[in-house]
Design a protein around this motif. Structure first.
Motif, mmCIF file in Angstrom:
data_model
loop_
_atom_site.group_PDB
_atom_site.id
_atom_site.type_symbol
_atom_site.label_atom_id
_atom_site.label_comp_id
_atom_site.label_asym_id
_atom_site.label_seq_id
_atom_site.Cartn_x
_atom_site.Cartn_y
_atom_site.Cartn_z
ATOM 1 N N HIS A 241 7.104 5.071 -0.407
ATOM 2 C CA HIS A 241 7.606 5.849 -1.547
ATOM 3 C C HIS A 241 9.059 6.266 -1.354
ATOM 4 C CE1 HIS A 241 7.876 8.819 -4.748
ATOM 5 N NE2 HIS A 241 8.253 9.709 -3.852
ATOM 6 N N GLN A 242 9.357 6.839 -0.189
ATOM 7 C CA GLN A 242 10.719 7.341 0.012
ATOM 8 C C GLN A 242 11.730 6.194 -0.005
ATOM 9 O OE1 GLN A 242 11.155 10.067 3.289
ATOM 10 N NE2 GLN A 242 9.626 11.487 2.486
ATOM 11 N N THR A 243 11.345 5.035 0.491
ATOM 12 C CA THR A 243 12.256 3.892 0.502
ATOM 13 C C THR A 243 12.486 3.357 -0.909
ATOM 14 O OG1 THR A 243 11.590 3.262 2.734
ATOM 15 C CG2 THR A 243 12.639 1.563 1.396
ATOM 16 N N LEU A 244 11.399 3.017 -1.599
ATOM 17 C CA LEU A 244 11.541 2.347 -2.898
ATOM 18 C C LEU A 244 12.037 3.302 -3.985
ATOM 19 C CD1 LEU A 244 8.353 0.074 -2.969
ATOM 20 C CD2 LEU A 244 10.665 -0.486 -2.201
ATOM 21 N N GLN A 245 11.497 4.500 -4.025
ATOM 22 C CA GLN A 245 11.912 5.430 -5.069
ATOM 23 C C GLN A 245 13.383 5.789 -4.910
ATOM 24 O OE1 GLN A 245 12.779 8.883 -5.291
ATOM 25 N NE2 GLN A 245 12.819 8.733 -7.525
ATOM 26 N N GLY A 246 13.793 5.959 -3.650
ATOM 27 C CA GLY A 246 15.189 6.275 -3.392
ATOM 28 C C GLY A 246 16.128 5.157 -3.838
ATOM 29 N N TYR B 67 10.244 1.571 -10.845
ATOM 30 C CA TYR B 67 9.425 2.053 -9.738
ATOM 31 C C TYR B 67 8.254 2.825 -10.310
ATOM 32 C CZ TYR B 67 7.588 4.729 -5.895
ATOM 33 O OH TYR B 67 6.732 5.282 -4.982
ATOM 34 N N GLY B 68 7.097 2.585 -9.785
ATOM 35 C CA GLY B 68 5.913 3.327 -10.219
ATOM 36 C C GLY B 68 4.714 2.883 -9.406
ATOM 37 N N PHE B 69 3.625 3.584 -9.516
ATOM 38 C CA PHE B 69 2.422 3.177 -8.807
ATOM 39 C C PHE B 69 1.200 3.596 -9.591
ATOM 40 C CE2 PHE B 69 1.368 7.423 -7.429
ATOM 41 C CZ PHE B 69 2.581 8.059 -7.209
ATOM 42 N N GLY B 70 0.071 3.048 -9.251
ATOM 43 C CA GLY B 70 -1.166 3.404 -9.942
ATOM 44 C C GLY B 70 -2.329 2.643 -9.356
ATOM 45 N N GLY B 71 -3.492 2.920 -9.858
ATOM 46 C CA GLY B 71 -4.682 2.233 -9.405
ATOM 47 C C GLY B 71 -5.920 2.923 -9.923
ATOM 48 N N ALA B 72 -7.034 2.298 -9.714
ATOM 49 C CA ALA B 72 -8.310 2.847 -10.169
ATOM 50 C C ALA B 72 -8.869 3.796 -9.108
ATOM 51 C CB ALA B 72 -9.301 1.721 -10.445
ATOM 52 N N VAL B 73 -9.720 4.706 -9.536
ATOM 53 C CA VAL B 73 -10.332 5.654 -8.610
ATOM 54 C C VAL B 73 -11.083 4.884 -7.529
ATOM 55 C CG1 VAL B 73 -12.420 5.862 -10.008
ATOM 56 C CG2 VAL B 73 -11.791 7.699 -8.445
ATOM 57 N N GLY B 74 -10.881 5.315 -6.286
ATOM 58 C CA GLY B 74 -11.583 4.678 -5.184
ATOM 59 C C GLY B 74 -10.844 3.516 -4.567
ATOM 60 N N TYR C 228 0.868 -1.161 0.000
ATOM 61 C CA TYR C 228 0.000 0.000 0.000
ATOM 62 C C TYR C 228 0.920 1.229 0.000
ATOM 63 C CZ TYR C 228 -3.948 -3.026 1.006
ATOM 64 O OH TYR C 228 -4.916 -3.998 0.933
ATOM 65 N N GLN C 229 0.693 2.129 -0.925
ATOM 66 C CA GLN C 229 1.566 3.301 -1.043
ATOM 67 C C GLN C 229 1.419 4.205 0.163
ATOM 68 O OE1 GLN C 229 4.188 4.775 -1.806
ATOM 69 N NE2 GLN C 229 3.958 5.116 -4.013
ATOM 70 N N ASP C 230 2.520 4.825 0.549
ATOM 71 C CA ASP C 230 2.534 5.732 1.696
ATOM 72 C C ASP C 230 3.642 6.743 1.449
ATOM 73 O OD1 ASP C 230 2.284 5.182 5.297
ATOM 74 O OD2 ASP C 230 2.659 7.015 4.166
ATOM 75 N N PHE C 231 3.287 8.024 1.446
ATOM 76 C CA PHE C 231 4.269 9.080 1.172
ATOM 77 C C PHE C 231 4.856 9.675 2.448
ATOM 78 C CE2 PHE C 231 3.767 9.129 -3.325
ATOM 79 C CZ PHE C 231 2.459 8.764 -3.566
ATOM 80 N N ALA C 232 4.572 9.082 3.595
ATOM 81 C CA ALA C 232 5.143 9.570 4.853
ATOM 82 C C ALA C 232 6.643 9.328 4.864
ATOM 83 C CB ALA C 232 4.481 8.863 6.033
#
Lengths: 138, 142
Positions: free
Chosen positions: B70-75, B110-117, B61-65
């Motif tokens: 995000h910070q772990t994987l993108q880095g 690295y990337g992320f996405g999903g449907a609305v909701g 589950y994505q988390d930008f905290a």
């Protein structure tokens, strides 16, 4: 950790912004419209490892009375709207983390008009909104 | 420990515990099938293990905290450097009945996405970044 009582009470607090609407975190045995009550529905546990996420589903049920045909419907229409001071969706989502108690929430849908039977044979107009809450399990 | 319903896995990426954001993990350690069939009366082909490969995939589950998904994987993807990924089937001590899969890994996307909701998720594919492949620890910590 998400606590059901915390979730219900916080949802009720979000509804307090709607003028003239009494709100209860719990089911009402004899609601006096206009009023809202909150009913827990299903919980889906273990959506992430190590109790990282549970998915809670609740119903927010609103009663607006039916003494005036058009007036009650106009009020309910304002509550069904997606924006505005009486919008149930907007009020519930105004604080999507419920003060930090949960990860996120979304009002996923609304039943539309419902007629609820009451003692004495009188019906009350209202509607039900479905809310999905994502919260850590620990 | 017998059969289990999997819900208590520990997943550490470069030392960051992302377990409570993960809902799907797969550890794959594979070897090429190399044929050694020679003349003989048996009538069967003969195969051996050739070069090996290893991949660990996970859905978070994505988390930008700060210091989260995000910070772990993108880095790690941006730096291109290798790091350790470790998976154990259960929390608690690492033992023979709760072994930890460890691998020196690299991220090539690295990337992320999903449907609305939907809850926003990230699918990460950790490829073997060293020569050791997946090793299994039966003691120590993850």
């Amino acid at each position: 950790m998400a606590d059901l009582s915390v979730i219900r009470e916080a949802l009720a607090r979000n509804l307090a912004a709607i003028p003239g609407l009494a709100q209860s975190p719990y089911l009402l045995s004899s609601p006096t419209p206009p009023a809202a009550e909150i009913q827990p529905d299903e919980v889906i546990y273990d959506q992430a490892m190590r109790r990282g996420l549970d998915r809670w589903r609740l119903t927010v049920r609103v009663f607006v009375g039916f003494t005036s045909d058009i007036g009650a419907q106009k009020r309910l229409d304002r509550m069904l709207a997606t924006t505005g001071v009486e919008s149930i969706k907007a009020a519930l989502e105004s604080d999507p983390t419920l003060g930090g108690a949960v990860d996120d929430l979304r009002v996923t849908g609304c039943s539309g008009y419902r007629l609820f039977s009451r003692d004495g044979g009188q019906s009350v107009l209202g509607a039900e909104w479905q809310v999905e809450v994502l919260a850590a399990g620990t | 420990m017998g059969k289990l319903v999997w819900r208590d896995a520990v997943i550490k990426v470069a030392g960051t515990d992302l377990s409570d954001h993960a809902n799907d993990v797969t550890v794959e350690d594979t070897a090429d099938e190399t044929e050694f069939t020679g003349f003989g009366p048996s009538g069967y082909k003969e195969f051996g293990q050739g070069l090996k490969d290893a991949t660990i995939t996970a859905t978070f589950y994505q988390d930008f905290a700060g210091s989260s998904v995000h910070q772990t994987l993108q880095g790690l993807y941006a730096s291109g450097s290798t790091f350790e990924i470790a998976i154990s089937p259960m929390s608690g001590s690492i033992t023979a009945t709760n072994p930890a899969a460890k691998m020196t890994a690299r991220l090539y996307s690295y990337g992320f996405g999903g449907a609305v909701g939907d809850a926003l998720t990230v699918q990460a594919t950790f490829r073997n970044g060293g020569t050791g492949g997946v090793t299994w620890a039966t003691a120590g910590t993850i």
